[in-house]
Design a protein around this motif. Structure first.
Motif, mmCIF file in Angstrom:
data_model
loop_
_atom_site.group_PDB
_atom_site.id
_atom_site.type_symbol
_atom_site.label_atom_id
_atom_site.label_comp_id
_atom_site.label_asym_id
_atom_site.label_seq_id
_atom_site.Cartn_x
_atom_site.Cartn_y
_atom_site.Cartn_z
ATOM 1 N N GLU A 136 0.826 -1.211 0.000
ATOM 2 C CA GLU A 136 0.000 0.000 0.000
ATOM 3 C C GLU A 136 0.862 1.263 0.000
ATOM 4 N N ILE A 137 1.952 1.238 0.750
ATOM 5 C CA ILE A 137 2.809 2.416 0.869
ATOM 6 C C ILE A 137 3.622 2.629 -0.410
ATOM 7 N N ARG A 138 4.174 1.560 -0.946
ATOM 8 C CA ARG A 138 4.957 1.599 -2.181
ATOM 9 C C ARG A 138 6.198 2.489 -2.058
ATOM 10 N N GLY A 139 6.792 2.810 -3.194
ATOM 11 C CA GLY A 139 7.961 3.689 -3.203
ATOM 12 C C GLY A 139 9.275 2.925 -3.310
ATOM 13 N N PRO A 140 10.352 3.610 -3.697
ATOM 14 C CA PRO A 140 11.667 2.983 -3.881
ATOM 15 C C PRO A 140 12.195 2.292 -2.622
ATOM 16 N N LYS A 141 11.938 2.886 -1.465
ATOM 17 C CA LYS A 141 12.433 2.300 -0.219
ATOM 18 C C LYS A 141 11.762 0.961 0.063
ATOM 19 N N VAL A 142 10.481 0.869 -0.244
ATOM 20 C CA VAL A 142 9.753 -0.390 -0.058
ATOM 21 C C VAL A 142 10.291 -1.453 -1.008
ATOM 22 N N ILE A 143 10.445 -1.098 -2.268
ATOM 23 C CA ILE A 143 10.930 -2.061 -3.257
ATOM 24 C C ILE A 143 12.325 -2.554 -2.893
ATOM 25 N N GLY A 145 13.688 -2.686 0.069
ATOM 26 C CA GLY A 145 13.590 -3.538 1.253
ATOM 27 C C GLY A 145 13.038 -4.912 0.936
ATOM 28 N N LEU A 146 12.035 -4.959 0.073
ATOM 29 C CA LEU A 146 11.452 -6.251 -0.305
ATOM 30 C C LEU A 146 12.438 -7.090 -1.112
ATOM 31 N N LYS A 147 13.230 -6.443 -1.938
ATOM 32 C CA LYS A 147 14.239 -7.183 -2.698
ATOM 33 C C LYS A 147 15.261 -7.822 -1.759
ATOM 34 N N LYS A 148 15.584 -7.151 -0.675
ATOM 35 C CA LYS A 148 16.492 -7.738 0.315
ATOM 36 C C LYS A 148 15.847 -8.948 0.994
ATOM 37 N N LEU A 149 14.521 -8.842 1.253
ATOM 38 C CA LEU A 149 13.818 -9.966 1.881
ATOM 39 C C LEU A 149 13.660 -11.141 0.928
ATOM 40 N N ALA A 150 13.830 -10.892 -0.365
ATOM 41 C CA ALA A 150 13.725 -11.967 -1.356
ATOM 42 C C ALA A 150 15.059 -12.659 -1.618
ATOM 43 N N GLN A 151 16.126 -12.190 -0.980
ATOM 44 C CA GLN A 151 17.454 -12.752 -1.227
ATOM 45 C C GLN A 151 17.596 -14.146 -0.621
ATOM 46 N N GLY A 152 18.591 -14.865 -1.123
ATOM 47 C CA GLY A 152 18.749 -16.271 -0.790
ATOM 48 C C GLY A 152 19.078 -16.587 0.651
ATOM 49 N N ASP A 153 19.501 -15.606 1.431
ATOM 50 C CA ASP A 153 19.843 -15.880 2.828
ATOM 51 C C ASP A 153 18.627 -15.830 3.754
ATOM 52 N N LYS A 154 17.455 -15.543 3.187
ATOM 53 C CA LYS A 154 16.222 -15.472 3.990
ATOM 54 C C LYS A 154 15.443 -16.786 3.879
ATOM 55 N N PRO A 155 14.581 -17.085 4.855
ATOM 56 C CA PRO A 155 13.738 -18.284 4.763
ATOM 57 C C PRO A 155 12.891 -18.255 3.488
ATOM 58 N N ILE A 156 12.644 -19.424 2.925
ATOM 59 C CA ILE A 156 11.952 -19.470 1.644
ATOM 60 C C ILE A 156 10.541 -18.888 1.733
ATOM 61 N N ARG A 164 5.852 -12.111 -3.960
ATOM 62 C CA ARG A 164 4.449 -11.785 -4.254
ATOM 63 C C ARG A 164 4.209 -10.284 -4.120
ATOM 64 N N ALA A 165 4.767 -9.692 -3.067
ATOM 65 C CA ALA A 165 4.587 -8.254 -2.853
ATOM 66 C C ALA A 165 5.242 -7.449 -3.980
ATOM 67 N N LEU A 166 6.428 -7.854 -4.391
ATOM 68 C CA LEU A 166 7.103 -7.165 -5.491
ATOM 69 C C LEU A 166 6.290 -7.264 -6.780
ATOM 70 N N LYS A 176 14.280 -10.479 -11.734
ATOM 71 C CA LYS A 176 15.483 -11.191 -11.292
ATOM 72 C C LYS A 176 15.253 -11.842 -9.937
ATOM 73 N N GLU A 177 14.743 -11.059 -8.991
ATOM 74 C CA GLU A 177 14.505 -11.577 -7.634
ATOM 75 C C GLU A 177 13.393 -12.632 -7.640
ATOM 76 N N ILE A 178 12.357 -12.381 -8.421
ATOM 77 C CA ILE A 178 11.213 -13.295 -8.453
ATOM 78 C C ILE A 178 11.604 -14.653 -9.046
ATOM 79 N N PHE A 179 12.347 -14.645 -10.144
ATOM 80 C CA PHE A 179 12.764 -15.908 -10.755
ATOM 81 C C PHE A 179 13.722 -16.673 -9.848
#
Length: 204
Positions: A136-143, A145-156, A164-166, A176-179
């Motif tokens: 809902e908030i959106r913006g570059p900072k959100v994107i 942050g979400l890309k960091k949460l999608a990285q391989g060192d996080k739980p699947i 999904r959020a991205l 790239k992150e989604i694939f």
């Protein structure tokens, strides 16, 4: 509440205004007035209710109802309290799960960009409500942050929720992150569910 439904929106708002201005909202939450303000109150009435909440004018167990009513007014009627909307972050810090969850929801409904960082932390803990609010908030900072949460060192599961959020915000810029998440999702059902969600994304 039944009587309100039979009134025009202007009539219902006028009645709520009279009720709120005639007396303080019950600190113990008795009666339906909190929900009625959320359903039909104007920006002034919502401001009165939010101010009472911020000043500790409700019992602690009533806070989730107030936060929920404020969020519903924003989501379903696009009405927010007049004046200062700061202070939501204080309720996000609470130990009470219900209060925190509705405060997280309200942060998204009011698009409080200053709360992106704590929302990302809560999302990383598995909160679907936090992911929804970030969308809902959106913006570059959100994107970012979400890309960091999608990285391989996080739980699947966290990575899947971030993907999904991205996808809901900007699918093309996040491929790239989604694939990468899809490639690491070994459960076939989970992968299919993620694909379906992405295909239905508004950002596609």
């Amino acid at each position: 509440e039944f009587a309100l439904r039979s009134m025009s929106p202007d009539q219902a708002t006028s009645l709520i205004e009279q009720l709120v201005r005639q007396r303080k909202l019950p600190p113990d939450g008795s009666g339906p007035l909190i929900e009625l303000v959320g359903a039909a109150g104007g920006s002034s009435e919502l401001a009165i209710m939010y101010k009472q909440l911020r000043q500790g004018g409700f019992d602690s167990m009533v806070a989730p109802r107030v936060l929920s009513a404020l969020a519903r007014a924003a989501y379903f009627r696009n009405v927010r309290p007049s004046g200062n909307l700061s202070g939501v972050g204080e309720f996000i810090k609470t130990e009470d799960d219900a209060t925190r969850n509705f405060a997280v929801q309200l942060a998204g409904a009011w698009k409080r960009a200053e709360l992106v960082e704590p929302l990302l932390v809560i999302a990383s803990e598995g909160s679907g409500v936090a992911f929804d609010s970030l969308v809902e908030i959106r913006g570059p900072k959100v994107i970012a942050g979400l890309k960091k949460l999608a990285q391989g060192d996080k739980p699947i599961t966290t990575r899947q929720a971030a993907a999904r959020a991205l996808g809901r915000m900007n699918l093309k810029s996040s491929l790239k992150e989604i694939f990468a998440v899809l490639g690491d999702t070994k459960d076939a059902n989970a992968a299919l569910e993620l694909w379906r969600g992405l295909l239905n994304s508004r950002g596609a």
